[in-house]
Every structure is written in C-alpha cells, then in structure tokens.
Design an enzyme around this catalytic site. Structure first.
Site, short mmCIF file in Angstrom:
data_model
loop_
_atom_site.label_atom_id
_atom_site.label_comp_id
_atom_site.label_asym_id
_atom_site.label_seq_id
_atom_site.Cartn_x
_atom_site.Cartn_y
_atom_site.Cartn_z
N ASP A 37 38.05 69.73 102.18
CA ASP A 37 37.18 70.42 101.23
C ASP A 37 36.31 71.44 101.94
OD1 ASP A 37 35.44 67.30 100.67
OD2 ASP A 37 35.09 68.78 102.24
N LYS A 59 35.90 74.98 96.66
CA LYS A 59 35.47 75.90 95.63
C LYS A 59 35.76 77.33 96.09
CE LYS A 59 31.80 74.13 93.49
NZ LYS A 59 30.39 73.83 93.34
N MET A 171 22.60 67.39 97.57
CA MET A 171 22.93 68.29 96.45
C MET A 171 21.73 68.55 95.55
SD MET A 171 26.61 66.61 95.44
CE MET A 171 26.13 64.90 95.70
N1 SAH Z 1 30.10 63.17 102.11
C1 SAH Z 1 29.05 64.07 102.51
C2 SAH Z 1 28.19 64.52 101.35
C3 SAH Z 1 28.92 65.34 100.32
S1 SAH Z 1 27.87 65.90 99.05
C4 SAH Z 1 28.19 63.39 103.59
O1 SAH Z 1 28.32 62.19 103.82
O2 SAH Z 1 27.39 64.11 104.21
C5 SAH Z 1 27.44 67.51 99.61
C6 SAH Z 1 25.99 67.58 100.00
O3 SAH Z 1 25.79 67.01 101.28
C7 SAH Z 1 25.44 68.97 100.11
O4 SAH Z 1 25.11 69.52 98.86
C8 SAH Z 1 24.22 68.74 100.97
O5 SAH Z 1 23.16 68.21 100.21
C9 SAH Z 1 24.71 67.66 101.92
N2 SAH Z 1 25.16 68.20 103.21
C10 SAH Z 1 26.41 68.20 103.70
N3 SAH Z 1 26.45 68.74 104.93
C11 SAH Z 1 25.18 69.09 105.23
C12 SAH Z 1 24.54 69.69 106.37
N4 SAH Z 1 25.23 70.05 107.44
N5 SAH Z 1 23.20 69.90 106.30
C13 SAH Z 1 22.48 69.53 105.23
N6 SAH Z 1 23.02 68.97 104.15
C14 SAH Z 1 24.35 68.74 104.14
#
Ligand code: SAH
Length: 252
Positions: A37, A59, A171
C-alpha cells in the site's frame, strides 16, 4: 494443479528500512510478488529483487484505493495460482491496517497465511521524537485510536486521555478539530500538552508541540500532511520540561 502459495502479511514499519524486522527484510528480498500500500516507503521497496512484481494498491489521485474486497480477492487468487504473496503494509499489519480482514479472507479460502509484525507508527514516531509513550512519572496507560473511522462522533473516548494517560491518534489530521472538541467535551483540559509527529522516523520528520485547544490551529498553520500522528498527554511535554530545567540550571 499448482500447490497453494502462502500469503505473508508483513509489517514494513514507519519507513526507514533499518526498522524492518529481519524476517520482513528476508521475505521482501526473496519475494517474486509484492502487493503493497501507499504508506510503504520506496526505500523499503528498493530491497525487492529487480525481477519481482510489485503491485500497488495505493490511493492514486484520480482513483480511490482498491476496495478491500478486491485486495482480498487478489491475494487469494495469486496464492491459489501457486504463488507466495508478500502483502506489505505500513507499520504493523494488525494495527489499523486491515490485516485482520486479509487474514480472514485467506483462512476462508484455505490459503495459508503468516503474519510478520512491524514497528507501528506510534512506536517508530515516539522513538524518533523521543516521546516516552509511558513514563513512571507521567503515564501508565497508553491507547491507540483511529481518528477517522466509522462513527467517530458516537465513539466513546471518555477516560482514554488525561492525567497519567497517553492517547495516540492515527489518521487524525483531517479530523483534528472534531477530535480536539470531542476530547474537551469529555472534560479534558484545553491546556493538556500534545504533539503532532509528521513523517515519524523518516528523514523529513517534524515534531510540533502545543496544547490540546491549539491543535486545529497548529494543523492548519503548519500545514501538517499525512502521515502524521497526534499524541496527547503529559509525556509530550517532558522533553520541553527537561530542556527548561537544564536552561534554568545553567542560568543559576
Ligand atoms: N498499520 C499502520 C497504520 C496504518 S493507518 C501502523 O501500524 O503504523 C495510517 C496512519 O498511520 C496514518 O494516517 C498516520 O496516522 C499513521 N502513520 C503511518 N506512518 C506514519 C509515520 N511515519 N509517521 C506518523 N504517522 C504515521
């Protein structure tokens, strides 16, 4: 008929390839087919073999994310055709990653599935920004919530944030005003410290600190972009406190 392949649901961590588990790195390096993704950093994908097939279900500007059912069907179809599939997801596959749904789809079709954990954004961003999610003096409870989900308004967050507690919101950039309002309606003090960590654990990381009441303004003023986390609680103010203390000691 070809033997059914395995679906590997693999956590790609917050971006830096150094933050992959060894198992994830090995699977990526050896994969013939990777379905990933949008959150997966190009530096992680660069570990794939030159002849690997990379399928993005991210997306795109004009198109929405491939619907989840289509992703499930794609994974199952490929495995049933005898291919191992590395399904690469940002962070940890089971934290707001819909990995649970993909695992269920595989199981429903009798396709073997393995899950490889990853460093979730909360852990990666907290480490990079030096924010202790728990701290003996400041928080002994930490909660992860999704700031954009079905029925945000009706969700009961009461008690998830406040003294002694850390709330990490995934998010939540777009819904920051509703989140701040919801938390204050629940009785959280407007001056509760908070931090926004944008691109956590990546070279372009920004850590923006403030108070809960100022969250919506901060997001607009600083033009915060995704991916970002909102962290609410006293732990986000500890670094400032330590620096202030140090400055005080030096000036004495
Ligand atoms: N499975 C992922 C989360 C997916 S939902 C995990 O465990 O991290 C997607 C959200 O994760 C984004 O909208 C943001 O809020 C957060 N996110 C993912 N990578 C990030 C990063 N490098 N820095 C800050 N927030 C992050």
């Amino acid at each position: 008929m070809a033997e059914t392949g395995t679906i590997y649901l693999v956590g790609a961590g917050p971006g830096d390839p150094d933050l992959l588990t060894l198992r994830a790195a090995r699977l990526i390096e050896r994969a013939e087919l990777i379905v990933h993704d949008g959150l997966v950093d190009p530096a992680v994908l660069a570990l794939a073999r030159p002849d690997a097939t990379l399928v993005s279900v991210a997306k795109q500007r004009s198109k929405h994310t491939l619907p989840q059912e289509d992703i499930n069907a794609l994974l199952v179809r490929e495995a049933q055709a005898g291919r191992d599939v590395v399904r690469l997801k940002g962070g940890d596959p089971l934290v707001f990653g819909r990995g649970g749904e993909e695992a269920e789809a595989a199981q429903a079709h009798g396709v073997p599935v393995e899950i490889v954990p990853g460093i979730s954004a909360a852990n990666g961003a907290a480490a990079a920004a030096q924010i202790a999610l728990t701290h003996r003096d400041a928080a002994s409870i930490v909660t992860f919530v999704a700031g954009q989900c079905k029925g945000l308004k009706n969700q009961d967050w009461a008690g998830l944030a406040g003294p002694g507690r850390t709330l990490v919101i995934y998010m939540g950039v777009k819904t920051a005003p509703q989140i701040a309002e919801k938390l204050m309606e629940d009785g959280l003090a407007p001056e509760t410290p908070m931090a926004v960590v944008e691109n956590g654990a990546r070279p372009q990381m920004r850590v923006l600190r403030g108070m809960l009441a100022g969250l919506p303004d901060l997001v607009t003023r600083e033009n915060v972009v995704s991916p970002a986390l909102i962290v609410i609680g006293d732990v986000t103010a500890r670094e400032d406190a330590a620096i202030a203390q140090l400055a005080l000691e030096k000036s004495l």
